[in-house]
Design a protein around this motif. Structure first.
Motif, mmCIF file in Angstrom:
data_model
loop_
_atom_site.group_PDB
_atom_site.id
_atom_site.type_symbol
_atom_site.label_atom_id
_atom_site.label_comp_id
_atom_site.label_asym_id
_atom_site.label_seq_id
_atom_site.Cartn_x
_atom_site.Cartn_y
_atom_site.Cartn_z
ATOM 1 N N ASP A 104 1.012 -1.523 -0.066
ATOM 2 C CA ASP A 104 -0.156 -0.235 0.026
ATOM 3 C C ASP A 104 0.553 1.189 -0.007
ATOM 4 O O ASP A 104 1.392 1.592 1.236
ATOM 5 N N LEU A 105 1.114 1.702 -1.007
ATOM 6 C CA LEU A 105 1.690 3.619 -0.658
ATOM 7 C C LEU A 105 1.378 4.639 -0.215
ATOM 8 O O LEU A 105 1.848 4.964 -0.084
ATOM 9 N N CYS A 106 -0.031 4.253 0.784
ATOM 10 C CA CYS A 106 0.067 5.400 1.109
ATOM 11 C C CYS A 106 0.071 5.072 2.091
ATOM 12 O O CYS A 106 0.426 5.894 2.903
ATOM 13 N N GLU A 107 -0.305 3.817 3.110
ATOM 14 C CA GLU A 107 0.090 3.348 4.560
ATOM 15 C C GLU A 107 1.354 2.843 4.137
ATOM 16 O O GLU A 107 1.722 2.972 5.638
ATOM 17 N N ASN A 108 1.801 2.745 3.037
ATOM 18 C CA ASN A 108 3.276 2.543 3.072
ATOM 19 C C ASN A 108 4.096 1.295 3.930
ATOM 20 O O ASN A 108 4.570 0.885 5.439
ATOM 21 N N ARG A 109 2.148 0.200 3.801
ATOM 22 C CA ARG A 109 3.037 -1.676 4.177
ATOM 23 C C ARG A 109 1.928 -1.621 3.230
ATOM 24 O O ARG A 109 1.774 -2.047 2.704
ATOM 25 N N SER A 110 2.524 -3.542 4.101
ATOM 26 C CA SER A 110 1.815 -4.855 3.146
ATOM 27 C C SER A 110 0.712 -4.888 2.955
ATOM 28 O O SER A 110 0.094 -4.197 3.680
#
Length: 375
Positions: A104-110
């Motif tokens: 997830d580019l917005c949450e910066n996580r898998s």
């Protein structure tokens, strides 16, 4: 990759906008991919990359993880199934299906998503993946750099959502979205319009930009004079980009590609009913034309646009627009294969509508809301 040849089919029509095909006989989806562009080199490259993208969506089962939604959610972040493009089939939280990991580019996580939304191996049966989600190529994109691929993927998902919403607006509302062609000031787009004019094709452009605020256009073309012996049905193209001139160029060239797709008859998924507009379709188009003729058209210059020289800035701008519209997640599944070195990704944006032309498309909450509120 199994691509055996590239073909130039531009000359099979009289318009002259370059369109090419790439042939991959052992494809697990369609064996013929199309490409278009302002030059033949662009069209050839586009067709090749389309075919390459489909290959990268195959053979993904080794990366899949079979688990139920309930169990996977206990130890990993999972995209909410109700916000994804669904079919009519109900998915129980206890039913095991294959998932694939994205980021997830917005949450910066898998973030894990159903494999069915990522793969393009359509030789798999519904038993293999469940037939719970809308399997298509929506959001599948490539590029010279992974950021270019991500940007293209986002644009395609936003485009398909905007088109689905526009199609469900009332005829009166859609008529008010016609673009005044005299306000178009981009040289490349003007050249394309001149090619249509010289070939006797009528052109209509619709500004279908949604609440996401990223430019999306639909272009429809058809001969100015009806000739039963020629390809006279309407052909449509759509395009999306942070720059409105690129979005429009994509729509204009895709309309020519769509027309040539039907003329050549090479696509595996084109059937005989695609060559005949039903009476309801012809009537609807005539009513839309009549209403658009008396409505005040929109100016091309009023469509949102971004002037930037960095793709990362493009992506950041689109993320901000999507978040402001209520879509905080942009999930990317990297499909790049080291042996080829061509960046390929699948982009999934929970909450946006899917590809409305898909035979199994089911309108989501946004489309249903549009039907009840559009006047």
């Amino acid at each position: 990759m199994g691509i055996t040849r590239l073909g130039n089919v531009t000359g099979l029509d009289h318009i002259g906008i370059p369109v090419a095909v790439a042939i991959r006989p052992r494809s697990h989806s369609v064996a013929v991919s199309q490409g278009k562009g302002p030059t033949l080199v662009h069209a050839m490259t586009s067709a090749f990359m389309e075919a390459a993208e489909l290959l990268h969506g195959e053979e993904l089962r080794a990366r899949a993880r079979w688990e139920s939604l309930r169990r996977l959610s206990m130890h990993a972040r999972v995209a909410p199934p109700d916000l994804l493009n669904r079919t009519e089939r109900h998915l129980s939280p206890r039913t095991e299906i294959p998932w694939i990991e994205g980021y997830d580019l917005c949450e910066n996580r898998s973030c894990w998503v159903p494999l069915e939304l990522v793969y393009t191996d359509f030789e798999l049966s519904s038993h293999d993946c469940g037939d719970y989600f809308l399997a298509s190529s929506n959001g599948l994109a490539s590029g010279n750099h992974v950021l270019e691929a991500i940007s293209s993927g986002i644009c395609e998902v936003v485009e398909r959502d905007a088109v689905a919403l526009w199609e469900r607006r009332s005829t009166i509302v859609r008529a008010r979205t016609r673009v005044d062609l005299a306000t178009i000031d981009d040289p490349n787009c003007l050249n394309l319009l001149q090619q249509y004019e010289r070939s006797g094709m009528a052109v209509q452009v619709w500004d279908v930009t949604s609440d996401c605020g990223i430019a999306v256009f639909i272009c429809e073309i058809h001969p100015r004079t009806h000739d039963p012996s020629t390809m006279s049905r309407r052909s449509r193209g759509a395009g999306c980009h942070v720059g409105r001139e690129i979005a429009l160029s994509r729509a204009l060239t895709e309309a020519a590609q769509t027309r040539l797709t039907h003329i050549t008859g090479m696509r595996d998924d084109i059937f005989s009913d695609a060559y005949e507009d039903a009476l309801e379709q012809r009537t609807g188009a005539a009513v839309l034309d009549a209403l658009a003729a008396i409505a005040s058209p929109r100016s091309f210059r009023e469509v949102p646009t971004l002037v930037a020289n960095d793709i990362w800035n493009d992506i950041g701008w689109m993320r901000q627009r999507l978040r402001a519209a209520g879509f905080p997640s942009v999930i990317v599944v990297d499909l790049t294969r080291p042996e080829f070195g061509i960046p390929v990704v699948r982009v999934i944006i929970p909450g946006l509508e899917g590809f409305s032309a898909h035979p199994n498309y089911r309108p989501g909450p946004r489309a249903r809301h549009m039907e009840t509120t559009s006047i």
